[in-house]
Design an enzyme around this catalytic site. Structure first.
Site, short mmCIF file in Angstrom:
data_model
loop_
_atom_site.label_atom_id
_atom_site.label_comp_id
_atom_site.label_asym_id
_atom_site.label_seq_id
_atom_site.Cartn_x
_atom_site.Cartn_y
_atom_site.Cartn_z
N LYS A 53 0.84 -1.21 0.00
CA LYS A 53 0.00 0.00 0.00
C LYS A 53 0.87 1.26 0.00
O LYS A 53 0.60 2.22 -0.72
CB LYS A 53 -0.96 -0.03 1.20
CG LYS A 53 -2.04 -1.09 1.01
CD LYS A 53 -2.80 -1.45 2.27
CE LYS A 53 -3.71 -2.64 1.99
NZ LYS A 53 -4.37 -3.20 3.19
N GLN A 97 -4.74 -1.79 9.34
CA GLN A 97 -4.52 -3.12 8.77
C GLN A 97 -5.06 -4.19 9.72
O GLN A 97 -4.69 -4.24 10.89
CB GLN A 97 -3.03 -3.33 8.51
CG GLN A 97 -2.71 -4.62 7.77
CD GLN A 97 -3.30 -4.67 6.36
OE1 GLN A 97 -3.18 -3.73 5.59
NE2 GLN A 97 -3.94 -5.78 6.03
N ASP A 120 -11.48 2.33 3.61
CA ASP A 120 -11.63 0.88 3.48
C ASP A 120 -13.10 0.52 3.27
O ASP A 120 -13.42 -0.58 2.82
CB ASP A 120 -11.13 0.20 4.77
CG ASP A 120 -9.87 -0.60 4.53
OD1 ASP A 120 -9.60 -0.93 3.35
OD2 ASP A 120 -9.16 -0.90 5.51
#
Ligand code: NDP
Length: 288
Positions: A53, A97, A120
């Site tokens: 990322k 994460q 997200d």
């Protein structure tokens, strides 16, 4: 006849290239998209995802703010960090994460992220908007699956889509997105009897299970589009999806490889959502 390969790597590269140009334009207007990435602990797979990322951010000009904090971080400390990022104007998107180390409450952490920075798309507002067909952040992996389908001219309208897996981050949002595109959708899960029969009805078959070879070749309808979202590591250390690729490709019309399918698309859609968040934060009109 062997299936046409859906090249997620290429579709993702095209999306990133377009975003790069858009980011240059945004920067000329004083808008600098920024993504905060929070990694708690030292899970090797998570470290790898976070590195990918960060690389994607650097490549297209998104500022990335890494917060790599120890597994011993307490819930209040993590919540405090999320609050700081929520209030930081340089940060347009916040990514935590997952999975978090044992003892931390993932739900509380995810719900704490400001809906305006939930790139997200896992929070209740993003998911609620998806259900209501309102514009909002769409979870990156299902969004990426839809973009692959679209890139290969596969129109879900009137087709029967079968999704194996009903998680909040993949299966359910993907079902809603396919429904939005007028597919007739069936969602299967671990308690579905006759999985094979259900799968054989699919014009679009999506697997998001997390077990290699859940979908065998004889579960694929001739000509179907097979979208494999699973990521599994074989005892030999090879990365594979949920679909028995070699057998399925002989029957499918289209198929995504693993790796090189859903994985790169997920990261591309994270970049897309971050740019979207930056534009919205700047009060720009967005087309979602
Ligand atoms: P979850 O474990 O949250 O969900 C798995 C789903 O599969 C559940 O709904 C479960 O059913 C169902 N399932 C399990 N076994 C079977 C079975 N034998 N038959 C039918 N259904 C079954 O996983 P996620 O959705 O988070 O992830 C799924 C996969 O996608 C994983 O491999 C993950 O690594 C991968 N993934 C890939 C991403 C990418 O970037 N490419 C991003 C996110 C995930 P039940 O609900 O009944 O338990």
């Amino acid at each position: 006849m062997a299936a046409q390969l859906i090249d997620g790597k290429k579709v993702a590269a095209d999306i990133r290239a377009k975003l790069k140009i858009e980011i240059e334009e945004l920067k000329s207007k004083g808008i600098h998209p920024g993504l905060a990435v929070v990694l708690v602990g030292e899970n090797p797979a998570s470290q790898k995802y976070v590195a990918s990322k960060e690389k994607a951010c650097a490549e297209i000009g998104v500022a990335s703010f890494a917060h790599k904090i120890p597994a011993t971080t307490t819930q209040p400390e993590l919540i405090k960090l999320i609050d700081q990022l929520n209030n930081d104007t340089k940060v347009d998107g916040i990514l935590v994460q997952l999975p978090l180390p044992k003892g931390l409450d993932e739900k509380e952490v995810m719900n704490r992220i400001s809906p305006a920075k939930d790139v997200d798309g896992f929070g209740p507002e993003a998911l609620g908007k998806l259900v209501l067909d309102e514009p909002g952040f769409v979870a990156c992996t299902p969004h990426g699956a839809m973009k692959m389908i679209e890139a290969y001219g596969i129109d879900p309208k009137g087709k029967h889509a079968v999704i194996v897996g009903r998680s909040v981050i993949v299966g359910k949002p993907l079902a809603l997105l396919l429904l939005r595109k007028h597919a007739t959708v069936t969602i299967c899960h671990s308690r579905t009897p006759n999985l094979k029969e259900e799968c054989l009805r699919a014009d679009i078959l999506c697997a998001a299970v997390g077990k290699a070879k859940t979908i065998t070749g004889d579960m694929v309808k001739e000509g179907a589009a097979v979208i494999d979202i699973g990521i599994n590591v074989t005892p030999e250390g090879k990365i594979v999806g949920d679909v028995d690729f070699d057998a399925a490709k002989e029957r499918a019309g289209y198929i995504t490889p693993v790796p090189g399918g859903a994985g790169p698309m997920t990261i591309a859609m994270l970049m897309y959502n971050t740019v979207l968040a930056a534009k919205m934060a700047a009060g720009m009109k967005v087309d979602i």
